[in-house]
Design a protein around this motif. Structure first.
Motif, PDB file in Angstrom:
ATOM      1  N   ALA A   1       0.806  -1.061   0.043  1.00 43.72           N
ATOM      2  CA  ALA A   1      -0.081   0.008  -0.105  1.00 43.72           C
ATOM      3  C   ALA A   1       0.909   1.284   0.115  1.00 43.72           C
ATOM      4  N   GLY A   2       1.771   1.266  -0.693  1.00 39.00           N
ATOM      5  CA  GLY A   2       2.903   2.269  -0.963  1.00 39.00           C
ATOM      6  C   GLY A   2       3.522   2.648   0.329  1.00 39.00           C
ATOM      7  N   GLN A   3       3.891   1.766   1.311  1.00 39.99           N
ATOM      8  CA  GLN A   3       4.431   2.015   2.637  1.00 39.99           C
ATOM      9  C   GLN A   3       5.457   0.833   2.777  1.00 39.99           C
ATOM     10  N   VAL A   4       6.444   1.230   3.249  1.00 40.33           N
ATOM     11  CA  VAL A   4       7.475   0.465   3.866  1.00 40.33           C
ATOM     12  C   VAL A   4       7.612   0.430   5.310  1.00 40.33           C
ATOM     13  N   VAL A   5       7.497  -0.716   5.955  1.00 39.92           N
ATOM     14  CA  VAL A   5       7.712  -0.806   7.462  1.00 39.92           C
ATOM     15  C   VAL A   5       8.959  -1.914   7.666  1.00 39.92           C
TER      16      VAL A   5
END
Length: 119
Positions: free
Chosen positions: A102-106
Motif C-alpha cells: 500500500a505504498g508503505q515500507v515498514v
C-alpha cells in the motif's frame, strides 16, 4: 505487530564460528526481505546480509565467503552462519524484516544479540 527474537550470540575466539537465529512471530514469507545488520561501538548500524522471499542473497564485501544467510519458512526463522570470525566482526547484530505494501515500507527490528570476537 511483529516480534523478532534473535539468539546465538556470544564470545568466540578469532577464527571461530557462530550461528545467529531470528525467529519471527508470524510467517516470514509475507516479508519483502529479511536481513541482518550490525552495530559496533561508536559506529553506525550497517547492513550485513539480506535474503529475499525467493532466496536471493546479498552480502557486504567484508563478510563474503565467511557469512551465510538462510531462511526456514516452516520455522519462521532466518539464520546467519558466521565462520572465520575476526575481531572486527564484534558488534551487536540485529535482525530486520521489511514489509512493503500500500505504498508503505515498514521495518521491524529485533532487540539485538551481542557477538564478541576476542582471544
Amino acid at each position: 505487530q511483529v516480534q523478532l527474537v534473535e539468539s546465538g550470540g556470544g564470545l568466540v575466539q578469532p577464527g571461530g564460528s557462530l550461528r545467529l537465529s531470528c525467529e519471527a512471530s508470524r510467517s516470514i514469507f509475507s516479508f519483502y526481505a529479511m536481513a541482518w545488520f550490525r552495530q559496533a561501538p561508536g559506529k553506525q548500524r550497517e547492513l550485513v546480509a539480506t535474503i529475499g522471499t525467493g532466496g536471493s542473497t546479498n552480502y557486504i564485501d567484508s563478510v563474503k565467503g565467511r557469512f551465510t544467510i538462510s531462511r526456514d519458512n516452516a520455522k519462521n526463522t532466518v539464520y546467519l552462519q558466521m565462520n572465520t570470525l575476526k575481531p572486527e566482526d564484534t558488534a551487536v547484530y540485529f535482525c530486520n524484516a521489511r514489509e512493503i505494501g500500500a505504498g508503505q515500507v515498514v521495518d521491524y527490528w529485533g532487540q539485538g544479540t551481542q557477538v564478541t570476537v576476542s582471544s
